[in-house]
Motif scaffolding. Sequence first.
Motif, PDB file in Angstrom:
ATOM      1  N   LYS A 110       0.825  -1.203   0.000  1.00  0.00           N
ATOM      2  CA  LYS A 110       0.000   0.000   0.000  1.00  0.00           C
ATOM      3  C   LYS A 110       0.862   1.258   0.000  1.00  0.00           C
ATOM      4  O   LYS A 110       0.579   2.229  -0.712  1.00  0.00           O
ATOM      5  N   ARG A 111       1.921   1.255   0.781  1.00  0.00           N
ATOM      6  CA  ARG A 111       2.756   2.452   0.873  1.00  0.00           C
ATOM      7  C   ARG A 111       3.536   2.704  -0.422  1.00  0.00           C
ATOM      8  O   ARG A 111       3.781   3.848  -0.801  1.00  0.00           O
ATOM      9  N   ASN A 112       3.943   1.635  -1.110  1.00  0.00           N
ATOM     10  CA  ASN A 112       4.710   1.777  -2.347  1.00  0.00           C
ATOM     11  C   ASN A 112       3.836   1.734  -3.597  1.00  0.00           C
ATOM     12  O   ASN A 112       4.350   1.875  -4.704  1.00  0.00           O
ATOM     13  N   ASP A 113       2.531   1.498  -3.413  1.00  0.00           N
ATOM     14  CA  ASP A 113       1.608   1.364  -4.538  1.00  0.00           C
ATOM     15  C   ASP A 113       2.139   0.332  -5.532  1.00  0.00           C
ATOM     16  O   ASP A 113       2.242   0.589  -6.737  1.00  0.00           O
ATOM     17  N   CYS A 114       2.491  -0.829  -5.008  1.00  0.00           N
ATOM     18  CA  CYS A 114       3.066  -1.875  -5.846  1.00  0.00           C
ATOM     19  C   CYS A 114       2.277  -3.170  -5.674  1.00  0.00           C
ATOM     20  O   CYS A 114       1.636  -3.393  -4.650  1.00  0.00           O
ATOM     21  N   PRO A 115       2.298  -4.043  -6.675  1.00  0.00           N
ATOM     22  CA  PRO A 115       1.538  -5.295  -6.598  1.00  0.00           C
ATOM     23  C   PRO A 115       2.225  -6.352  -5.752  1.00  0.00           C
ATOM     24  O   PRO A 115       3.446  -6.311  -5.538  1.00  0.00           O
ATOM     25  N   VAL A 116       1.415  -7.299  -5.269  1.00  0.00           N
ATOM     26  CA  VAL A 116       1.923  -8.485  -4.584  1.00  0.00           C
ATOM     27  C   VAL A 116       1.612  -9.682  -5.465  1.00  0.00           C
ATOM     28  O   VAL A 116       0.463  -9.921  -5.828  1.00  0.00           O
ATOM     29  N   LEU A 117       2.630 -10.424  -5.816  1.00  0.00           N
ATOM     30  CA  LEU A 117       2.464 -11.617  -6.644  1.00  0.00           C
ATOM     31  C   LEU A 117       2.529 -12.843  -5.740  1.00  0.00           C
ATOM     32  O   LEU A 117       3.456 -12.979  -4.940  1.00  0.00           O
ATOM     33  N   CYS A 118       1.544 -13.728  -5.883  1.00  0.00           N
ATOM     34  CA  CYS A 118       1.459 -14.893  -5.006  1.00  0.00           C
ATOM     35  C   CYS A 118       0.538 -15.928  -5.645  1.00  0.00           C
ATOM     36  O   CYS A 118      -0.028 -15.696  -6.717  1.00  0.00           O
ATOM     37  N   ILE A 119       0.358 -17.043  -4.965  1.00  0.00           N
ATOM     38  CA  ILE A 119      -0.531 -18.078  -5.484  1.00  0.00           C
ATOM     39  C   ILE A 119      -1.976 -17.563  -5.474  1.00  0.00           C
ATOM     40  O   ILE A 119      -2.343 -16.688  -4.675  1.00  0.00           O
ATOM     41  N   HIS A 120      -2.788 -18.096  -6.361  1.00  0.00           N
ATOM     42  CA  HIS A 120      -4.122 -17.565  -6.634  1.00  0.00           C
ATOM     43  C   HIS A 120      -4.967 -17.363  -5.380  1.00  0.00           C
ATOM     44  O   HIS A 120      -5.545 -16.290  -5.168  1.00  0.00           O
ATOM     45  N   GLU A 121      -5.061 -18.377  -4.543  1.00  0.00           N
ATOM     46  CA  GLU A 121      -5.941 -18.288  -3.372  1.00  0.00           C
ATOM     47  C   GLU A 121      -5.502 -17.193  -2.410  1.00  0.00           C
ATOM     48  O   GLU A 121      -6.327 -16.488  -1.827  1.00  0.00           O
ATOM     49  N   LEU A 122      -4.198 -17.041  -2.233  1.00  0.00           N
ATOM     50  CA  LEU A 122      -3.699 -15.972  -1.375  1.00  0.00           C
ATOM     51  C   LEU A 122      -3.960 -14.606  -1.998  1.00  0.00           C
ATOM     52  O   LEU A 122      -4.233 -13.631  -1.293  1.00  0.00           O
ATOM     53  N   SER A 123      -3.922 -14.527  -3.322  1.00  0.00           N
ATOM     54  CA  SER A 123      -4.197 -13.248  -3.990  1.00  0.00           C
ATOM     55  C   SER A 123      -5.633 -12.796  -3.742  1.00  0.00           C
ATOM     56  O   SER A 123      -5.901 -11.593  -3.602  1.00  0.00           O
ATOM     57  N   ARG A 124      -6.555 -13.735  -3.673  1.00  0.00           N
ATOM     58  CA  ARG A 124      -7.960 -13.380  -3.392  1.00  0.00           C
ATOM     59  C   ARG A 124      -8.091 -12.815  -1.984  1.00  0.00           C
ATOM     60  O   ARG A 124      -8.824 -11.848  -1.746  1.00  0.00           O
ATOM     61  N   TYR A 125      -7.388 -13.405  -1.055  1.00  0.00           N
ATOM     62  CA  TYR A 125      -7.389 -12.903   0.327  1.00  0.00           C
ATOM     63  C   TYR A 125      -6.799 -11.488   0.376  1.00  0.00           C
ATOM     64  O   TYR A 125      -7.361 -10.591   1.021  1.00  0.00           O
ATOM     65  N   LEU A 126      -5.683 -11.278  -0.307  1.00  0.00           N
ATOM     66  CA  LEU A 126      -5.021  -9.974  -0.265  1.00  0.00           C
ATOM     67  C   LEU A 126      -5.836  -8.900  -0.975  1.00  0.00           C
ATOM     68  O   LEU A 126      -5.830  -7.728  -0.569  1.00  0.00           O
ATOM     69  N   SER A 127      -6.547  -9.281  -2.018  1.00  0.00           N
ATOM     70  CA  SER A 127      -7.393  -8.312  -2.726  1.00  0.00           C
ATOM     71  C   SER A 127      -8.447  -7.724  -1.794  1.00  0.00           C
ATOM     72  O   SER A 127      -8.789  -6.537  -1.878  1.00  0.00           O
ATOM     73  N   LYS A 128      -8.941  -8.550  -0.878  1.00  0.00           N
ATOM     74  CA  LYS A 128      -9.932  -8.073   0.089  1.00  0.00           C
ATOM     75  C   LYS A 128      -9.325  -7.111   1.105  1.00  0.00           C
ATOM     76  O   LYS A 128     -10.046  -6.402   1.803  1.00  0.00           O
ATOM     77  N   LYS A 129      -7.999  -7.088   1.179  1.00  0.00           N
ATOM     78  CA  LYS A 129      -7.299  -6.166   2.070  1.00  0.00           C
ATOM     79  C   LYS A 129      -6.946  -4.850   1.361  1.00  0.00           C
ATOM     80  O   LYS A 129      -6.263  -4.006   1.926  1.00  0.00           O
ATOM     81  N   GLY A 130      -7.413  -4.717   0.127  1.00  0.00           N
ATOM     82  CA  GLY A 130      -7.149  -3.494  -0.616  1.00  0.00           C
ATOM     83  C   GLY A 130      -5.807  -3.447  -1.312  1.00  0.00           C
ATOM     84  O   GLY A 130      -5.318  -2.374  -1.675  1.00  0.00           O
ATOM     85  N   VAL A 131      -5.222  -4.618  -1.521  1.00  0.00           N
ATOM     86  CA  VAL A 131      -3.917  -4.711  -2.171  1.00  0.00           C
ATOM     87  C   VAL A 131      -4.098  -5.106  -3.631  1.00  0.00           C
ATOM     88  O   VAL A 131      -4.988  -5.890  -3.974  1.00  0.00           O
ATOM     89  N   GLU A 132      -3.259  -4.573  -4.516  1.00  0.00           N
ATOM     90  CA  GLU A 132      -3.220  -5.037  -5.902  1.00  0.00           C
ATOM     91  C   GLU A 132      -2.501  -6.378  -5.912  1.00  0.00           C
ATOM     92  O   GLU A 132      -1.266  -6.442  -5.866  1.00  0.00           O
ATOM     93  N   ALA A 133      -3.263  -7.455  -5.936  1.00  0.00           N
ATOM     94  CA  ALA A 133      -2.695  -8.789  -5.847  1.00  0.00           C
ATOM     95  C   ALA A 133      -2.744  -9.476  -7.209  1.00  0.00           C
ATOM     96  O   ALA A 133      -3.776  -9.474  -7.878  1.00  0.00           O
ATOM     97  N   VAL A 134      -1.632 -10.048  -7.602  1.00  0.00           N
ATOM     98  CA  VAL A 134      -1.528 -10.776  -8.862  1.00  0.00           C
ATOM     99  C   VAL A 134      -1.434 -12.258  -8.542  1.00  0.00           C
ATOM    100  O   VAL A 134      -0.436 -12.720  -7.988  1.00  0.00           O
ATOM    101  N   GLY A 135      -2.487 -12.993  -8.855  1.00  0.00           N
ATOM    102  CA  GLY A 135      -2.516 -14.418  -8.559  1.00  0.00           C
ATOM    103  C   GLY A 135      -1.982 -15.250  -9.702  1.00  0.00           C
ATOM    104  O   GLY A 135      -2.197 -14.928 -10.873  1.00  0.00           O
ATOM    105  N   MET A 136      -1.297 -16.324  -9.369  1.00  0.00           N
ATOM    106  CA  MET A 136      -0.799 -17.254 -10.377  1.00  0.00           C
ATOM    107  C   MET A 136      -0.772 -18.630  -9.738  1.00  0.00           C
ATOM    108  O   MET A 136      -1.317 -18.823  -8.647  1.00  0.00           O
ATOM    109  N   ASN A 137      -0.153 -19.597 -10.401  1.00  0.00           N
ATOM    110  CA  ASN A 137      -0.113 -20.927  -9.815  1.00  0.00           C
ATOM    111  C   ASN A 137       1.144 -21.662 -10.231  1.00  0.00           C
ATOM    112  O   ASN A 137       1.900 -21.213 -11.106  1.00  0.00           O
TER     113      ASN A 137
END
Length: 228
Positions: free
Chosen positions: A61-88
Amino acid sequence: MKIRWLGHAAFELEAKKKVIIDPFLTGNPSAPVKAENVVADLIVVTHGHGDHLGDAVEIAKRNDCPVLCIHELSRYLSKKGVEAVGMNIGGTARVKGVSVTMVQALHSADVEEGEEIISTGDACGVIVEMDGKRVYHAGDTDVFLDMQLIGELHKPDVMLVPIGDWYTMGIKGAVKALELVKPKYAIPMHYNTFPVIEKNPEDFKKSVAESGLDTEVVILKPGEEFTF
């Protein structure tokens, strides 16, 4: 590429971009920096356990940068207001000019939120490529035979390998992992943060030398850098 160890399994990779992996800083007695001082273009998280997810939300949030992680974790992080990039596992994502390939790890994964335990997909390892240099962060894992395929397919220059035992492989398993992957350099991680994972990295370095492997072990103290 410059690699800085931030303690435990947290690393800063710097080439054309600055990538932070597993930013567990707050509550990490070995961390040399505070989360509010971290600068990042991209954050990569191997799994949801608190000593890996760590300060990812705050830093993102402070750096306005994405978080790349596995898909299910990206869904959790998206709910926290983070730009999450899910992959597998098996996939390669290209974000901000950085290539990240997700590979297998043998470990559990979840997020604790108050008294609730939330499933966040599998744990993984990642191979980060920038400017033609490849770093394999093995994540929390035991050694497994398919590490040989990771080495053959991706040919990492550096392997960041856990040696702490108890929650991951110990020194014996880590030496076998280097035999399978065959990186040019290895940096031990995930040790000495807490009493239960106390290990002497010099014992790891000695074991690698005695095994006859060509891999050079680079031992860093938290905050120290290695450039290759």
